[in-house]
Scaffold this motif. Structure first.
Motif, PDB file in Angstrom:
ATOM      1  N   LEU A 175      39.291  16.773 -46.829  1.00 41.34           N
ATOM      2  CA  LEU A 175      39.157  16.371 -48.230  1.00 41.34           C
ATOM      3  C   LEU A 175      39.080  17.590 -49.145  1.00 41.34           C
ATOM      4  O   LEU A 175      39.706  17.626 -50.217  1.00 41.34           O
ATOM      5  CB  LEU A 175      37.913  15.497 -48.401  1.00 41.34           C
ATOM      6  N   GLY A 176      38.338  18.605 -48.715  1.00 38.85           N
ATOM      7  CA  GLY A 176      38.233  19.819 -49.516  1.00 38.85           C
ATOM      8  C   GLY A 176      39.563  20.523 -49.665  1.00 38.85           C
ATOM      9  O   GLY A 176      39.929  20.973 -50.756  1.00 38.85           O
ATOM     10  N   GLY A 177      40.311  20.642 -48.567  1.00 38.21           N
ATOM     11  CA  GLY A 177      41.631  21.265 -48.636  1.00 38.21           C
ATOM     12  C   GLY A 177      42.556  20.543 -49.578  1.00 38.21           C
ATOM     13  O   GLY A 177      43.364  21.159 -50.276  1.00 38.21           O
ATOM     14  N   MET A 178      42.430  19.216 -49.630  1.00 36.11           N
ATOM     15  CA  MET A 178      43.275  18.411 -50.507  1.00 36.11           C
ATOM     16  C   MET A 178      42.904  18.622 -51.975  1.00 36.11           C
ATOM     17  O   MET A 178      43.772  18.880 -52.817  1.00 36.11           O
ATOM     18  CB  MET A 178      43.128  16.927 -50.151  1.00 36.11           C
ATOM     19  N   LEU A 179      41.618  18.521 -52.280  1.00 38.23           N
ATOM     20  CA  LEU A 179      41.178  18.561 -53.676  1.00 38.23           C
ATOM     21  C   LEU A 179      41.208  19.966 -54.271  1.00 38.23           C
ATOM     22  O   LEU A 179      41.540  20.152 -55.443  1.00 38.23           O
ATOM     23  CB  LEU A 179      39.757  17.992 -53.791  1.00 38.23           C
ATOM     24  N   ILE A 233      27.969  25.642 -43.361  1.00 37.50           N
ATOM     25  CA  ILE A 233      27.104  24.504 -43.060  1.00 37.50           C
ATOM     26  C   ILE A 233      27.569  23.800 -41.785  1.00 37.50           C
ATOM     27  O   ILE A 233      26.770  23.483 -40.901  1.00 37.50           O
ATOM     28  CB  ILE A 233      27.101  23.514 -44.246  1.00 37.50           C
ATOM     29  N   LEU A 234      28.888  23.563 -41.677  1.00 39.45           N
ATOM     30  CA  LEU A 234      29.415  22.810 -40.548  1.00 39.45           C
ATOM     31  C   LEU A 234      29.436  23.626 -39.256  1.00 39.45           C
ATOM     32  O   LEU A 234      29.211  23.072 -38.169  1.00 39.45           O
ATOM     33  CB  LEU A 234      30.837  22.339 -40.867  1.00 39.45           C
ATOM     34  N   GLY A 235      29.701  24.925 -39.363  1.00 34.03           N
ATOM     35  CA  GLY A 235      29.807  25.755 -38.164  1.00 34.03           C
ATOM     36  C   GLY A 235      28.568  25.696 -37.292  1.00 34.03           C
ATOM     37  O   GLY A 235      28.652  25.338 -36.101  1.00 34.03           O
ATOM     38  N   PRO A 236      27.398  26.043 -37.834  1.00 34.50           N
ATOM     39  CA  PRO A 236      26.181  25.968 -37.012  1.00 34.50           C
ATOM     40  C   PRO A 236      25.900  24.558 -36.504  1.00 34.50           C
ATOM     41  O   PRO A 236      25.409  24.382 -35.386  1.00 34.50           O
ATOM     42  CB  PRO A 236      25.088  26.433 -37.985  1.00 34.50           C
ATOM     43  N   ALA A 237      26.216  23.549 -37.328  1.00 32.01           N
ATOM     44  CA  ALA A 237      25.977  22.165 -36.910  1.00 32.01           C
ATOM     45  C   ALA A 237      26.855  21.806 -35.720  1.00 32.01           C
ATOM     46  O   ALA A 237      26.398  21.197 -34.747  1.00 32.01           O
ATOM     47  CB  ALA A 237      26.240  21.224 -38.086  1.00 32.01           C
ATOM     48  N   TRP A 238      28.131  22.161 -35.789  1.00 35.99           N
ATOM     49  CA  TRP A 238      29.035  21.880 -34.669  1.00 35.99           C
ATOM     50  C   TRP A 238      28.603  22.617 -33.413  1.00 35.99           C
ATOM     51  O   TRP A 238      28.593  22.046 -32.316  1.00 35.99           O
ATOM     52  CB  TRP A 238      30.460  22.291 -35.034  1.00 35.99           C
ATOM     53  N   MET A 239      28.260  23.887 -33.569  1.00 35.87           N
ATOM     54  CA  MET A 239      27.896  24.679 -32.397  1.00 35.87           C
ATOM     55  C   MET A 239      26.601  24.180 -31.767  1.00 35.87           C
ATOM     56  O   MET A 239      26.390  24.315 -30.559  1.00 35.87           O
ATOM     57  CB  MET A 239      27.808  26.157 -32.772  1.00 35.87           C
ATOM     58  N   ALA A 240      25.725  23.566 -32.593  1.00 32.13           N
ATOM     59  CA  ALA A 240      24.499  22.982 -32.043  1.00 32.13           C
ATOM     60  C   ALA A 240      24.787  21.780 -31.151  1.00 32.13           C
ATOM     61  O   ALA A 240      23.979  21.422 -30.301  1.00 32.13           O
ATOM     62  CB  ALA A 240      23.573  22.560 -33.179  1.00 32.13           C
ATOM     63  N   THR A 241      25.978  21.172 -31.324  1.00 34.39           N
ATOM     64  CA  THR A 241      26.361  20.033 -30.482  1.00 34.39           C
ATOM     65  C   THR A 241      27.135  20.475 -29.243  1.00 34.39           C
ATOM     66  O   THR A 241      27.564  19.633 -28.455  1.00 34.39           O
ATOM     67  CB  THR A 241      27.222  19.029 -31.278  1.00 34.39           C
ATOM     68  N   ALA A 280      21.178  19.352 -36.564  1.00 31.36           N
ATOM     69  CA  ALA A 280      22.388  18.869 -35.907  1.00 31.36           C
ATOM     70  C   ALA A 280      22.142  18.518 -34.449  1.00 31.36           C
ATOM     71  O   ALA A 280      22.798  17.628 -33.900  1.00 31.36           O
ATOM     72  CB  ALA A 280      23.483  19.927 -36.004  1.00 31.36           C
ATOM     73  N   ALA A 281      21.211  19.211 -33.831  1.00 31.20           N
ATOM     74  CA  ALA A 281      20.937  18.964 -32.414  1.00 31.20           C
ATOM     75  C   ALA A 281      20.438  17.541 -32.171  1.00 31.20           C
ATOM     76  O   ALA A 281      20.575  17.001 -31.069  1.00 31.20           O
ATOM     77  CB  ALA A 281      19.914  19.965 -31.895  1.00 31.20           C
ATOM     78  N   GLY A 282      19.876  16.910 -33.196  1.00 31.88           N
ATOM     79  CA  GLY A 282      19.360  15.561 -33.032  1.00 31.88           C
ATOM     80  C   GLY A 282      20.297  14.478 -33.511  1.00 31.88           C
ATOM     81  O   GLY A 282      19.945  13.294 -33.496  1.00 31.88           O
ATOM     82  N   LEU A 283      21.490  14.845 -33.961  1.00 34.06           N
ATOM     83  CA  LEU A 283      22.441  13.867 -34.484  1.00 34.06           C
ATOM     84  C   LEU A 283      23.473  13.475 -33.438  1.00 34.06           C
ATOM     85  O   LEU A 283      23.660  14.172 -32.440  1.00 34.06           O
ATOM     86  CB  LEU A 283      23.175  14.438 -35.706  1.00 34.06           C
ATOM     87  N   SER A 284      24.143  12.401 -33.710  1.00 29.99           N
ATOM     88  CA  SER A 284      25.273  12.014 -32.877  1.00 29.99           C
ATOM     89  C   SER A 284      26.374  13.056 -33.031  1.00 29.99           C
ATOM     90  O   SER A 284      26.824  13.334 -34.150  1.00 29.99           O
ATOM     91  CB  SER A 284      25.796  10.638 -33.300  1.00 29.99           C
ATOM     92  N   ALA A 285      26.788  13.628 -31.926  1.00 25.63           N
ATOM     93  CA  ALA A 285      27.807  14.676 -31.971  1.00 25.63           C
ATOM     94  C   ALA A 285      29.116  14.147 -32.548  1.00 25.63           C
ATOM     95  O   ALA A 285      29.783  14.832 -33.332  1.00 25.63           O
ATOM     96  CB  ALA A 285      28.041  15.246 -30.578  1.00 25.63           C
ATOM     97  N   VAL A 286      29.459  12.914 -32.184  1.00 30.66           N
ATOM     98  CA  VAL A 286      30.722  12.329 -32.653  1.00 30.66           C
ATOM     99  C   VAL A 286      30.713  12.172 -34.170  1.00 30.66           C
ATOM    100  O   VAL A 286      31.672  12.547 -34.863  1.00 30.66           O
ATOM    101  CB  VAL A 286      30.975  10.966 -31.981  1.00 30.66           C
ATOM    102  N   ALA A 287      29.620  11.647 -34.714  1.00 28.40           N
ATOM    103  CA  ALA A 287      29.525  11.443 -36.162  1.00 28.40           C
ATOM    104  C   ALA A 287      29.580  12.772 -36.904  1.00 28.40           C
ATOM    105  O   ALA A 287      30.230  12.889 -37.951  1.00 28.40           O
ATOM    106  CB  ALA A 287      28.244  10.702 -36.497  1.00 28.40           C
ATOM    107  N   LEU A 288      28.906  13.775 -36.353  1.00 28.48           N
ATOM    108  CA  LEU A 288      28.878  15.090 -37.003  1.00 28.48           C
ATOM    109  C   LEU A 288      30.256  15.737 -37.006  1.00 28.48           C
ATOM    110  O   LEU A 288      30.689  16.311 -38.010  1.00 28.48           O
ATOM    111  CB  LEU A 288      27.876  15.987 -36.283  1.00 28.48           C
ATOM    112  N   LYS A 289      30.978  15.601 -35.911  1.00 29.46           N
ATOM    113  CA  LYS A 289      32.301  16.197 -35.824  1.00 29.46           C
ATOM    114  C   LYS A 289      33.297  15.479 -36.739  1.00 29.46           C
ATOM    115  O   LYS A 289      34.061  16.121 -37.466  1.00 29.46           O
ATOM    116  CB  LYS A 289      32.787  16.158 -34.369  1.00 29.46           C
ATOM    117  N   LEU A 290      33.264  14.160 -36.702  1.00 30.53           N
ATOM    118  CA  LEU A 290      34.194  13.395 -37.537  1.00 30.53           C
ATOM    119  C   LEU A 290      33.880  13.567 -39.018  1.00 30.53           C
ATOM    120  O   LEU A 290      34.786  13.727 -39.845  1.00 30.53           O
ATOM    121  CB  LEU A 290      34.149  11.920 -37.160  1.00 30.53           C
ATOM    122  N   GLY A 291      32.600  13.546 -39.365  1.00 32.33           N
ATOM    123  CA  GLY A 291      32.212  13.721 -40.767  1.00 32.33           C
ATOM    124  C   GLY A 291      32.575  15.098 -41.294  1.00 32.33           C
ATOM    125  O   GLY A 291      33.085  15.240 -42.409  1.00 32.33           O
TER     126      GLY A 291
END
Length: 461
Positions: A366-370, A384-392, A348-359
């Motif tokens: 989507l999960g809450g809906m389905l 999965i998302l928590g560590p990725a977000w915190m890395a940004t 996650a540290a090497g990704l676009s923070a905006v794309a990671l947050k929006l995705g």
């Protein structure tokens, strides 16, 4: 990265695709299989380490399990004692003299019920039978009837001070709930107030007339004077939780009492909290529910009749939820022991923070809906998302606020909200009228969008 991709793909495939032979749609199988893959691909083969990983993960979610169990027991006792009827009657006596007031009373009651019961479908079944006929008599069409129940029940899942959604997020991220709850008093309180204003003014307005038989003839004070004892357990619960979560107070009454009980050269709280898994019963909300249950049984004689049968019924009702959380603990522990959490953080540290947050935000919505449950959605995605977000650069507190709000936002969102389909069936069966789930989802969309905006905001501030 392959050590992360394969387990995640397995988790998504098995949990979302029911056509997978034997295990499709089975969350327990999904969590177990994902955990095994994570450990094996991470080079962890020692069964002792597997057991330790499961224990670590189980300890992480144990207080959620206790909340589910004690919450189910407490809510069942409140229904049996008539406390929920009393709450609804008091709200109707205060607000229910106009169509807008009656709908406001119903939204508040549904939100309270959702907070106690934890799931939209369950609160719909418990309280829906009491309010659906009244809304129908007032002239609301079945689609609107369904939407109001889903809206109130969904907001209850994140409403403080109990706030199941906040507790799930904090347990997965391994952080205290205090600061996150304090923030949610403002965010969820504002969201609920705006939703009530929108529904009452825009959806109801002056379009309906109040039938004479629905206008309360008794004042709230009279009802409370006669029925106030039934509300004592509920007030005890709210008081104990609020004392610890309101910023200006922050007093944990239950742990203070337990610390005052000597045990083995120490005290009850210290001894109990040091035990893995079982020690999580010392959580403030868990203990508040336990105390409220004891108070309810102590002051209400009818609750002492068929107690064992009532407890067994409550436990059966949450058996699947508890099993899912137990095996989710294996999944959480395996991802840490197998090294996947560290890999995700580095990636996650090497990704676009905006794309990671929006995705990530889109995936939670989507999960809450389905799935129809923020708890299952967060348990599946937040590790999965928590560590990725915190890395940004997102703080753990903001990640918990964002996750809880985003997952809750999906619990009513079109075009395929599971909760709406369930409640639509309930409303249709009660009224013997057709309900259009899609129209109901469109009506619930505004509050979903509002929660999603709040969740997104905490990923970017």
């Amino acid at each position: 990265m392959i050590t992360v991709i394969i387990p995640v793909l397995f988790l998504m495939l098995v949990s979302a695709v029911k056509k997978v032979p034997l295990i499709g749609g089975n969350l327990i199988a999904a969590f177990v299989g994902t955990g095994v893959l994570a450990l094996v691909l991470g080079g962890v083969y020692d069964p002792v380490v597997w057991a330790q990983a499961w224990l670590t993960g189980l300890n992480q979610v144990a207080f959620i399990i206790f909340i589910v169990i004690f919450g189910s027991i407490f809510s069942a006792l409140q229904v049996k004692s008539g406390a929920m009827d009393t709450v609804l009657n008091v709200l109707r006596a205060i607000f229910g003299h106009t169509p807008q007031g009656l709908v406001l009373a119903i939204l508040i009651a549904m939100c309270l019920g959702g907070s106690l019961v934890g799931t939209v479908s369950a609160v719909g079944a418990v309280i829906g039978m009491l309010v659906v006929p009244a809304m129908d008599d007032m002239g609301l069409d079945p689609d609107m009837n369904c939407a109001i129940i889903v809206t109130g029940g969904s907001l209850g899942a994140i409403m403080p001070p109990i706030s199941n959604a906040i507790n799930v997020a904090c347990s997965i991220l391994g952080i205290p709930t205090d600061h996150v709850l304090q923030i949610s008093y403002l965010t969820v309180g504002a969201a609920f107030a705006l939703t009530c204003i929108f529904v009452c003014k825009v959806y109801i307005g002056d379009k309906y007339k109040m039938p004479q038989h629905l206008i309360p003839t008794e004042k709230a004070a009279s009802i409370l004077k006669r029925e106030w004892r039934k509300l004592i357990p509920l007030m005890v619960l709210i008081l104990l939780v609020a004392l610890n979560s309101i910023p200006a107070i922050s007093f944990d009454a239950t742990s203070t009492l337990m610390k005052a009980v000597p045990m083995g050269g120490s005290n009850l709280y210290a001894c109990l909290s040091s035990v893995p898994v079982i020690g999580q019963v010392t959580n403030n909300i868990v203990m508040a529910l336990f105390v409220a249950i004891v108070v309810a049984i102590a002051i209400t004689p009818e609750l002492r009749q068929n107690t064992a049968a009532d407890l067994a019924k409550s436990l059966r009702a949450v058996r699947v939820s508890v099993l899912i959380q137990i095996f989710a603990g294996f999944f959480l522990g395996a991802f840490r022991a197998g090294g996947q959490i560290a890999v995700i953080s580095e990636w996650a540290a090497g990704l676009s923070a905006v794309a990671l947050k929006l995705g990530g935000a889109g995936a939670l919505i989507l999960g809450g809906m389905l799935v129809g449950a923020q708890s299952t959605t967060q348990t599946t995605l937040l590790p999965i998302l928590g560590p990725a977000w915190m890395a940004t650069g997102v703080s753990d507190i903001h990640a918990a606020v964002a996750s809880s709000h985003l997952a809750a936002a999906g619990q009513g969102l079109p075009p395929a909200d599971l909760n709406t389909f369930v409640i639509a069936g309930l409303v249709s069966s009660l009224l013997q009228k057709e309900v259009n789930p899609m129209k109901s989802m469109i009506l619930t969309a505004p509050y979903c969008i509002l929660l999603a905006i709040i969740g997104l905001a905490f990923l970017f501030i």
